[in-house]
Write a protein that holds these residues in place. Structure first.
Motif, PDB file in Angstrom:
ATOM      1  N   ARG A   1      -5.207   4.138  -9.258  1.00  0.00           N
ATOM      2  CA  ARG A   1      -4.963   4.137  -7.815  1.00  0.00           C
ATOM      3  C   ARG A   1      -4.861   2.709  -7.284  1.00  0.00           C
ATOM      4  NH1 ARG A   1      -7.392   6.761  -2.795  1.00  0.00           N
ATOM      5  NH2 ARG A   1      -7.252   5.064  -1.288  1.00  0.00           N
ATOM      6  N   ASN A   2      -5.788   1.823  -7.706  1.00  0.00           N
ATOM      7  CA  ASN A   2      -5.763   0.439  -7.242  1.00  0.00           C
ATOM      8  C   ASN A   2      -4.487  -0.277  -7.679  1.00  0.00           C
ATOM      9  OD1 ASN A   2      -8.274   0.665  -6.005  1.00  0.00           O
ATOM     10  ND2 ASN A   2      -9.388   0.008  -7.827  1.00  0.00           N
TER      11      ASN A   2
ATOM     12  N   ARG B   1       0.832  -1.199   0.000  1.00  0.00           N
ATOM     13  CA  ARG B   1       0.000   0.000   0.000  1.00  0.00           C
ATOM     14  C   ARG B   1       0.870   1.254   0.000  1.00  0.00           C
ATOM     15  NH1 ARG B   1      -4.875  -2.167  -1.352  1.00  0.00           N
ATOM     16  NH2 ARG B   1      -5.548  -3.762   0.136  1.00  0.00           N
TER      17      ARG B   1
ATOM     18  N   PHE C   1      -1.216   4.554  -0.665  1.00  0.00           N
ATOM     19  CA  PHE C   1      -2.214   5.570  -0.340  1.00  0.00           C
ATOM     20  C   PHE C   1      -2.567   5.479   1.142  1.00  0.00           C
ATOM     21  CE2 PHE C   1      -2.594   5.593  -4.878  1.00  0.00           C
ATOM     22  CZ  PHE C   1      -3.020   6.872  -5.207  1.00  0.00           C
TER      23      PHE C   1
ATOM     24  N   ASP D   1      -1.643   0.926  -5.646  1.00  0.00           N
ATOM     25  CA  ASP D   1      -1.781   0.501  -4.259  1.00  0.00           C
ATOM     26  C   ASP D   1      -1.490  -0.988  -4.074  1.00  0.00           C
ATOM     27  OD1 ASP D   1      -2.086   1.807  -1.891  1.00  0.00           O
ATOM     28  OD2 ASP D   1      -4.236   1.461  -1.704  1.00  0.00           O
TER      29      ASP D   1
ATOM     30  N   TYR E   1      -2.941  11.093  -4.552  1.00  0.00           N
ATOM     31  CA  TYR E   1      -1.928  10.560  -3.622  1.00  0.00           C
ATOM     32  C   TYR E   1      -1.458  11.644  -2.657  1.00  0.00           C
ATOM     33  CZ  TYR E   1       2.660   9.069  -1.968  1.00  0.00           C
ATOM     34  OH  TYR E   1       3.742   8.776  -1.175  1.00  0.00           O
TER      35      TYR E   1
ATOM     36  N   GLN F   1       6.673   4.215   3.894  1.00  0.00           N
ATOM     37  CA  GLN F   1       6.668   3.568   2.574  1.00  0.00           C
ATOM     38  C   GLN F   1       8.011   3.699   1.874  1.00  0.00           C
ATOM     39  OE1 GLN F   1       4.592   5.870  -0.719  1.00  0.00           O
ATOM     40  NE2 GLN F   1       3.480   6.701   1.035  1.00  0.00           N
TER      41      GLN F   1
END
Length: 473
Positions: free
Chosen positions: A302-303, A250, A252, A306, A333, A259
């Motif tokens: 986005r998916n 992930r 987002f 992610d 983001y 991250q």
């Protein structure tokens, strides 16, 4: 003497049977354990296969499949192994498919719930498989390393004892026979010069150990070797796409430092890849970053980011046919970044160089004031040099992940405004777009309009004086 030998043979035969039965009992226990192990392994593979199928089906509802095809082509060998496992469980898969066929109206939430349940079943089957594997290997080690050597040692002892007794009995028989039939002594002891061995000499030449070694060597040539090594653990090989759905990386809503430390990057890959795509295809697009992309396409991007930003390829992704989809996911983001790109402490310092009094008359008093930006008044109470120095000090005090990412983003936006003749996006327009994103408004709705104007002034000042500010950092 015959009766004595017969009773002796019966007693030793009983011992031999007992040893044989012991060995067979251990062998049977191992075979049963290995059979249970094979069933547990098959169940584990079936559960993992079903989990993988549900993961792929659930993931397919979120993405258009481009990520799956790219990841699958990069790991063809691994996916072939998983496909082979799925083929072996065809009957089970058909049965499961039949169940799902009765519920064609299942929502995305129900598919995710079924995927979670399948994951739990796969983990339970894996634990059962590992437990039986450990138990089977323990039984095999106990048999081959402890019990079998004991049995073989007992057999060797029994053989030596029988050989010695037989040798003694034959000697006794020979002596008795020779004494009883002295007239036929030539049978036992031929006359000198005949060159033939007598019975006594033949009995004396018996070497039970050499005979046993010769027998074992001859048997070993015709029999196969026993594999005494422990049975290895065989993990189910999921396809790369299924592994991404099971363990997504992930970005987002994940803190920036966490991250970047996880991905071993200086700046987030989503910012780097989106900036590269814009610079390759969108620098001359009018209204770049001001125009919005398709909501469905932005959400698909986005998916995919992610799941694993590293495998996203914006050069071939169908969602990037409109570059505004790329700018849309980049802005999304930044909006969802916990704590914002600029930490709260540095936000206050930066905004302090652009007080409310510096805004046009009436802006501080009315939330409905016009949002158009005017040129900077470089003769404010705070001079240009003081503002540059203050901005540099604020940026220098940021954590390295935030500082590096801000520098990368501003450098990219500087390239965008260099093409303002074509895209109509100068520093003023870009600051209107990115001001509220990089320095979000405070919690007081009454001051929202003023906060947005001040944020835009900060971003515009950093864009217009980027080189001077970061040279001082």
């Amino acid at each position: 003497m015959s009766d004595f030998l017969s009773n002796y043979v019966k007693s030793k035969e009983a011992i031999r049977r007992k040893l044989r039965d012991t060995e067979q009992r251990y062998q049977k226990a191992i075979e049963e354990s290995e059979s249970l192990l094979e069933k547990a392994r098959a169940k584990y593979e079936v559960q993992c296969s079903e989990w993988e199928r549900l993961l792929l089906k659930t993931g397919g509802g979120k993405s258009d499949g481009t990520l799956a095809s790219a990841a699958t082509s990069a790991s063809g060998a691994t996916h072939s192994t998983a496909s082979s496992a799925i083929t072996k469980t065809k009957n089970v898969s058909n049965a499961v498919s039949g169940i799902f066929g009765k519920h064609k109206g299942s929502t995305q939430e129900s598919l995710e719930r079924l995927g979670q349940e399948a994951g739990v079943k796969a983990k339970v089957a894996n634990e059962a498989y590992k437990r039986l594997l450990q138990q089977t290997n323990s039984m095999r080690r106990d048999f081959y390393d402890v019990q079998l050597p004991k049995i073989l040692a007992s057999v060797m002892g029994l053989i030596e004892e029988v050989d010695q007794f037989l040798k003694f009995s034959l000697g006794k028989y020979a002596y008795t026979y020779e004494s009883a039939i002295l007239a036929d002594a030539i049978t036992l002891k031929p006359m000198d010069g005949t060159g033939l061995p007598g019975m006594v000499e033949m009995i004396g030449d018996i070497d039970s150990k050499a005979d046993l070694d010769a027998y074992l060597m001859a048997t070993a040539k015709h029999g196969g070797r026993i594999n005494r090594a422990s049975i290895p653990y065989k993990e189910y090989e999921m396809s790369t796409t299924a592994r991404l759905y099971a363990s997504p990386k992930r970005i987002f809503g994940v803190p920036l430092d966490a991250q970047l430390e996880r991905d071993q990057q200086q700046v987030p890959l989503i910012i780097a890849k989106c900036a590269d795509a814009v610079e390759a295809f969108g620098l001359q697009n009018e209204g770049i970053y001001r125009q919005s992309g398709q909501s469905s396409q932005v959400n698909k991007l986005r998916n995919e980011f992610d799941l694993d930003a590293e495998v996203v390829d914006l050069q071939v992704n169908s969602c990037t046919s409109d570059v505004n989809n790329v700018t849309g996911v980049l802005k999304m983001y930044l909006r969802e970044l916990p704590g914002g790109l600029i930490p709260v402490g540095q936000q206050g310092v930066m905004l302090s160089y652009f007080p409310v009094e510096d805004l046009e008359p009436g802006v501080a008093a009315s939330a409905d004031a016009a949002t158009s930006m005017q040129d900077y008044d470089r003769d404010q109470d705070l001079g240009l040099a003081q503002r540059i120095s203050g901005m540099a000090n604020a940026i220098r005090s940021m954590p390295p992940p935030n500082r590096n990412t801000l520098a990368y983003l501003l450098a990219h936006l500087d390239k965008v405004q260099a093409f303002q003749e074509f895209n109509m996006m100068n520093s003023e327009n870009l600051s209107i777009v990115f001001g509220p994103t990089i320095l979000p408004a405070g919690n007081n709705p009454a001051n929202a309009a003023v906060d947005i104007r001040r944020s835009a002034k900060v971003v515009r000042f950093m864009l217009d004086n980027r080189r001077a500010i970061f040279d001082a950092v």
